[in-house]
Structure formats: structure tokens, C-alpha cells
Scaffold this active site. Structure first.
Site, PDB file in Angstrom:
ATOM      1  N   ARG A   4       0.861  -1.178   0.000  1.00  0.00           N
ATOM      2  CA  ARG A   4       0.000   0.000   0.000  1.00  0.00           C
ATOM      3  C   ARG A   4       0.897   1.227   0.000  1.00  0.00           C
ATOM      4  NH1 ARG A   4      -3.478  -2.683  -1.580  1.00  0.00           N
ATOM      5  NH2 ARG A   4      -5.564  -3.038  -0.727  1.00  0.00           N
ATOM      6  N   GLU A  14      -2.207   7.691  -4.850  1.00  0.00           N
ATOM      7  CA  GLU A  14      -2.562   7.061  -6.130  1.00  0.00           C
ATOM      8  C   GLU A  14      -4.028   7.255  -6.503  1.00  0.00           C
ATOM      9  OE1 GLU A  14      -1.585   2.895  -5.100  1.00  0.00           O
ATOM     10  OE2 GLU A  14      -3.711   2.412  -5.323  1.00  0.00           O
TER      11      GLU A  14
HETATM   12  P1  NAD Z   1      -1.778 -10.961   5.164  1.00  0.00           P
HETATM   13  O1  NAD Z   1      -2.830 -10.447   6.073  1.00  0.00           O
HETATM   14  O2  NAD Z   1      -1.754 -12.417   4.833  1.00  0.00           O
HETATM   15  O3  NAD Z   1      -0.331 -10.579   5.749  1.00  0.00           O
HETATM   16  C1  NAD Z   1      -0.005  -9.325   6.257  1.00  0.00           C
HETATM   17  C2  NAD Z   1       1.113  -9.534   7.274  1.00  0.00           C
HETATM   18  O4  NAD Z   1       1.555  -8.244   7.715  1.00  0.00           O
HETATM   19  C3  NAD Z   1       0.660 -10.328   8.510  1.00  0.00           C
HETATM   20  O5  NAD Z   1       1.547 -11.391   8.752  1.00  0.00           O
HETATM   21  C4  NAD Z   1       0.708  -9.286   9.611  1.00  0.00           C
HETATM   22  O6  NAD Z   1       1.055  -9.843  10.875  1.00  0.00           O
HETATM   23  C5  NAD Z   1       1.818  -8.382   9.097  1.00  0.00           C
HETATM   24  N1  NAD Z   1       1.889  -7.113   9.793  1.00  0.00           N
HETATM   25  C6  NAD Z   1       0.902  -6.453  10.466  1.00  0.00           C
HETATM   26  N2  NAD Z   1       1.417  -5.344  11.041  1.00  0.00           N
HETATM   27  C7  NAD Z   1       2.723  -5.313  10.745  1.00  0.00           C
HETATM   28  C8  NAD Z   1       3.793  -4.424  11.065  1.00  0.00           C
HETATM   29  N3  NAD Z   1       3.602  -3.360  11.842  1.00  0.00           N
HETATM   30  N4  NAD Z   1       5.019  -4.700  10.569  1.00  0.00           N
HETATM   31  C9  NAD Z   1       5.244  -5.794   9.813  1.00  0.00           C
HETATM   32  N5  NAD Z   1       4.271  -6.676   9.483  1.00  0.00           N
HETATM   33  C10 NAD Z   1       3.028  -6.438   9.938  1.00  0.00           C
HETATM   34  O7  NAD Z   1      -1.877 -10.086   3.851  1.00  0.00           O
HETATM   35  P2  NAD Z   1      -1.342 -10.448   2.390  1.00  0.00           P
HETATM   36  O8  NAD Z   1      -2.404 -11.160   1.634  1.00  0.00           O
HETATM   37  O9  NAD Z   1       0.003 -11.047   2.499  1.00  0.00           O
HETATM   38  O10 NAD Z   1      -1.256  -8.979   1.759  1.00  0.00           O
HETATM   39  C11 NAD Z   1      -0.335  -8.027   2.243  1.00  0.00           C
HETATM   40  C12 NAD Z   1      -0.710  -6.660   1.691  1.00  0.00           C
HETATM   41  O11 NAD Z   1      -0.493  -6.657   0.291  1.00  0.00           O
HETATM   42  C13 NAD Z   1      -2.208  -6.312   1.827  1.00  0.00           C
HETATM   43  O12 NAD Z   1      -2.469  -5.710   3.071  1.00  0.00           O
HETATM   44  C14 NAD Z   1      -2.430  -5.351   0.714  1.00  0.00           C
HETATM   45  O13 NAD Z   1      -2.247  -4.042   1.222  1.00  0.00           O
HETATM   46  C15 NAD Z   1      -1.323  -5.658  -0.282  1.00  0.00           C
HETATM   47  N6  NAD Z   1      -1.810  -6.152  -1.585  1.00  0.00           N
HETATM   48  C16 NAD Z   1      -1.429  -5.484  -2.710  1.00  0.00           C
HETATM   49  C17 NAD Z   1      -1.851  -5.945  -3.962  1.00  0.00           C
HETATM   50  C18 NAD Z   1      -1.446  -5.248  -5.259  1.00  0.00           C
HETATM   51  O14 NAD Z   1      -2.039  -5.524  -6.310  1.00  0.00           O
HETATM   52  N7  NAD Z   1      -0.462  -4.372  -5.266  1.00  0.00           N
HETATM   53  C19 NAD Z   1      -2.682  -7.073  -4.051  1.00  0.00           C
HETATM   54  C20 NAD Z   1      -3.033  -7.722  -2.867  1.00  0.00           C
HETATM   55  C21 NAD Z   1      -2.600  -7.262  -1.627  1.00  0.00           C
END
Ligand code: NAD
Length: 345
Positions: A235, A264
Site C-alpha cells: 500500500r 494514487e
Molecule cells: P496478510 O494479512 O496475509 O499478511 C499481512 C502480514 O503483515 C501479517 O503477517 C501481519 O502480521 C503483518 N503485519 C501487520 N502489522 C505489521 C507491522 N507493523 N510490521 C510488519 N508486518 C506487519 O496479507 P497479504 O495477503 O500477504 O497482503 C499483504 C498486503 O499486500 C495487503 O495488506 C495489501 O495491502 C497488499 N496487496 C497489494 C496488492 C497489489 O495488487 N499491489 C494485491 C493484494 C494485496
């Protein structure tokens, strides 16, 4: 039942129409090209649900209007819900569901593509060759084998990314307050400071929360190794844009790849090729030879769009039948409650 799908592109129509036909659900689908906001909320009049994406505005004002128009469900066709005011949604009694996982491999593989494009400068080489320039000066890269990669967030996408980078022979370190055992197969958990100090490449895979906004800022950039690369497919709000611009100008960061950008919302997913873009920071970033920016497309594969449409309709079916829904954000997620103050991208 009627669902109003905002920010709808042709590909959304294609995949949602296919999913609707497969499910056999009796549903009227209204597609709106505009994103959801105070100005467009009236399109949702008499719909049962609205379906929104990453840059739709679902704040308290919009939720109030939606409620007046009779909408009762907010269906996010994405994983992140930082654009929804969950406190207001709960107060108005909305059902809010997301698609927590849709081909995490697609997003992780895209992050790897950015790492290698940035490192081996294939985007510059491609432009050169099209002009008949086959020189190699300025295209020097490094072997990934043996390099240290720091992963911030080891959820579904972070672990996929770790698996791939491990395959390249990289040493992996990760920071996550909720450690995922899966990651332990590939590397070690460390504190954020140690990750920043050790990593040749830092890749962000955590959600945008109060606690993660500008996790990459002036101070954390200084902690990074001189010459390190930064990749963000998560994000935009995770990165302080002004601070990365300074770091690039100081030649501290050696490269930056962004698929997401903190402002964005007013630019991505629309064609501005004949407009003047007013966002000076974005245009400054675009001007660097060692920066790659793409328009939030890491998820954009057939596999992910199929999953998104099908899970969104499943969420709608659960809501309409009043049966428990595992993707109901306001029921199931402690994290959602902890982080309920919304953050705009
Ligand atoms: P997920 O919920 O499986 O994993 C997120 C991880 O981040 C978890 O393990 C959580 O504990 C960790 N986290 C929370 N707070 C944190 C902190 N302060 N420091 C470090 N880690 C922390 O989510 P995911 O499916 O792996 O997706 C991750 C992110 O990717 C989503 O939140 C979304 O914003 C982004 N995303 C982007 C796209 C894209 O097209 N660019 C697509 C899908 C998801």
C-alpha cells in the site's frame, strides 16, 4: 438483489459476469465506471450491496448516504480495507466483507519481477534497443545469489515472496509482530532495525494500518544500507514519498520500485496521457532513472480476477442468506478492530 459495482473496468465486467453465470445466483449487477465517493454515491440507490476496490472512498459520510439509499452490504473486491471507516460501518450496521486472499503468488511474483527489472535494468535496456542503442553502460546489475532480502510482513504474500527469493539463493530476514511459522523455512525473524541495516533489498508486504503508515520514513531510510533497493507492492501509505525522493537524491537508496503510491487515488486506473498531472512528487519519482512505478497491477492476473469475482459473490450469497461468512471483517477480525481508524491511501 442488486449489487452496484464501483470503479468497474471492462475486465471487472468480464470476470463478474462469468462468476455470476457459474454461481447461478439471481442478481442484478450494475457497473459504474466512477469510483465511489460523496459525489457518486447516489448511483447506489436501491442496491442491496456496493462492491468497491482499493481507491473507492468508504468514509463515514459515504456510509451514511449509502445507508439512506438502502444499501446494507459493503463488498470489497480486494484484501486491504484501509479505505473503509469500519467504526462507522459497524455503527450503521453494515455487513462488510473482503477477499482476503486471491492468488498471493500473483502479487509475490510481480514483486520479484520488479526486483529483477530494477536490478538488471531491463526497462532501460528495452528503451535503448528500440532506439538502436545496444550499449551496456549504466545497465550493470548484481547477482541475487547470496544477497540479503528483508521482508516486512510475512503473511500470505510475504511468504510466497520469501519462497521465490530463497530459490534465487538469497539470505532472508523478516520483521512481523505476528510471526508466521511458514517463513521460518526460508529465513530468520529479526527486529525492524536489524532488517533495515542488513538488507540489500527491502520488500514491503504488510497492510496499511495506523502502526505501519510511513514505516519507510526519513529515519528508517537512514537505517537502510547505502545502495539498498526498496520495493513496495503493498500500500502506498507505507512509504513517505518525500523521504524516498530525498534518499534517492542523496544516492542512498540505489533503486525504488513502487506498484502503489500514497496519493494514487486521483491518478491510478485512469488515462492521464493527455493531461497535466498535478502531483509533483509523483512526477519527480517518474523522472529518476532508477525508479520503476506501475499502477497497482501486482494482483492483475486471470487467476486473481477469477478468485476475486467468485469470492465476492460468495460473500454476497452469505449476506443475503444470513449465514456466517468467514470473510466478514466486522465479525472475525481482531486486527480489524485494533486498526479500525481508517487510513486513506
Ligand atoms: P496478510 O494479512 O496475509 O499478511 C499481512 C502480514 O503483515 C501479517 O503477517 C501481519 O502480521 C503483518 N503485519 C501487520 N502489522 C505489521 C507491522 N507493523 N510490521 C510488519 N508486518 C506487519 O496479507 P497479504 O495477503 O500477504 O497482503 C499483504 C498486503 O499486500 C495487503 O495488506 C495489501 O495491502 C497488499 N496487496 C497489494 C496488492 C497489489 O495488487 N499491489 C494485491 C493484494 C494485496
Amino acid at each position: 438483489m442488486t449489487i452496484s459495482i464501483f470503479s468497474a473496468k471492462q475486465y471487472d465486467r468480464t470476470f463478474f459476469d462469468q462468476a455470476k453465470d457459474r454461481s447461478g445466483i439471481k442478481l442484478t449487477v450494475r457497473y459504474h465506471g466512477e469510483s465511489l465517493s460523496r459525489e457518486t454515491v447516489a448511483h447506489a440507490k436501491d442496491a442491496t450491496a456496493v462492491c468497491v476496490f482499493v481507491n473507492d472512498v468508504v468514509n463515514a459520510d459515504v456510509l451514511k448516504e449509502l445507508h439512506i439509499y438502502g444499501v446494507r452490504a459493503i463488498l470489497l473486491r480486494c484484501a486491504g480495507y484501509n479505505n473503509v471507516d469500519l467504526v462507522a460501518a459497524e455503527q450503521f450496521g453494515f455487513f462488510v466483507a473482503n477477499v482476503p486472499s486471491y492468488s498471493p503468488e500473483s502479487v509475490a511474483e510481480y514483486a520479484v519481477a520488479l526486483v529483477q527489472s530494477l536490478n538488471r535494468k531491463t526497462y532501460l535496456a528495452h528503451d535503448r534497443v528500440r532506439l538502436g542503442n545496444f550499449t551496456l553502460d549504466g545497465l550493470l546489475g548484481f547477482a541475487l545469489n547470496g544477497k540479503t532480502v528483508g521482508i516486512i510482513g510475512t503473511g500470505k504474500i510475504g511468504v510466497c515472496f520469501a519462497r521465490i527469493m530463497h530459490g534465487f539463493g538469497c539470505r532472508l530476514v523478516a520483521y512481523d509482530p505476528f510471526q508466521n511459522e511458514e517463513f521460518a523455512k526460508y529465513g530468520d525473524f529479526v527486529e525492524l532495525g536489524a532488517l533495515l541495516e542488513q538488507s540489500d533489498i527491502v520488500s514491503l508486504h504488510c497492510p496499511l494500518l495506523e502502526s505501519t503508515r510511513h514505516v519507510i520514513n526519513k529515519d528508517t531510510l537512514k537505517q537502510m544500507k547505502s545502495g539498498a533497493m526498496l520495493v513496495n507492492v503493498s500500500r502506498g501509505g507505507l512509504v513517505d514519498t518525500d523521504a524516498v525522493i530525498e534518499s534517492l537524491k542523496e544516492r542512498h537508496l540505489s533503486g525504488l520500485a513502487l506498484d502503489v503510491y500514497e496519493r494514487e487515488g486521483s491518478v491510478f486506473y485512469t488515462d492521464h496521457s493527455t493531461d497535466i498531472i498535478d502531483d509533483d512528487a509523483l512526477m519527480r519519482l517518474v523522472s529518476f532513472p532508477n525508479v520503476i512505478i506501475t499502477g497497482h497491477q501486482a494482483f492483475f492476473t486471470g487467476e486473481a480476477l477469477t478468485e476475486i469475482a467468485s469470492v465476492t459473490l460468495d460473500n454476497m450469497i452469505c449476506f443475503s442468506q444470513g449465514v456466517p461468512c468467514k470473510n466478514n471483517i466486522l465479525q472475525g477480525s481482531l486486527l480489524a478492530r485494533q486498526s479500525s481508524k481508517p487510513l486513506r491511501i
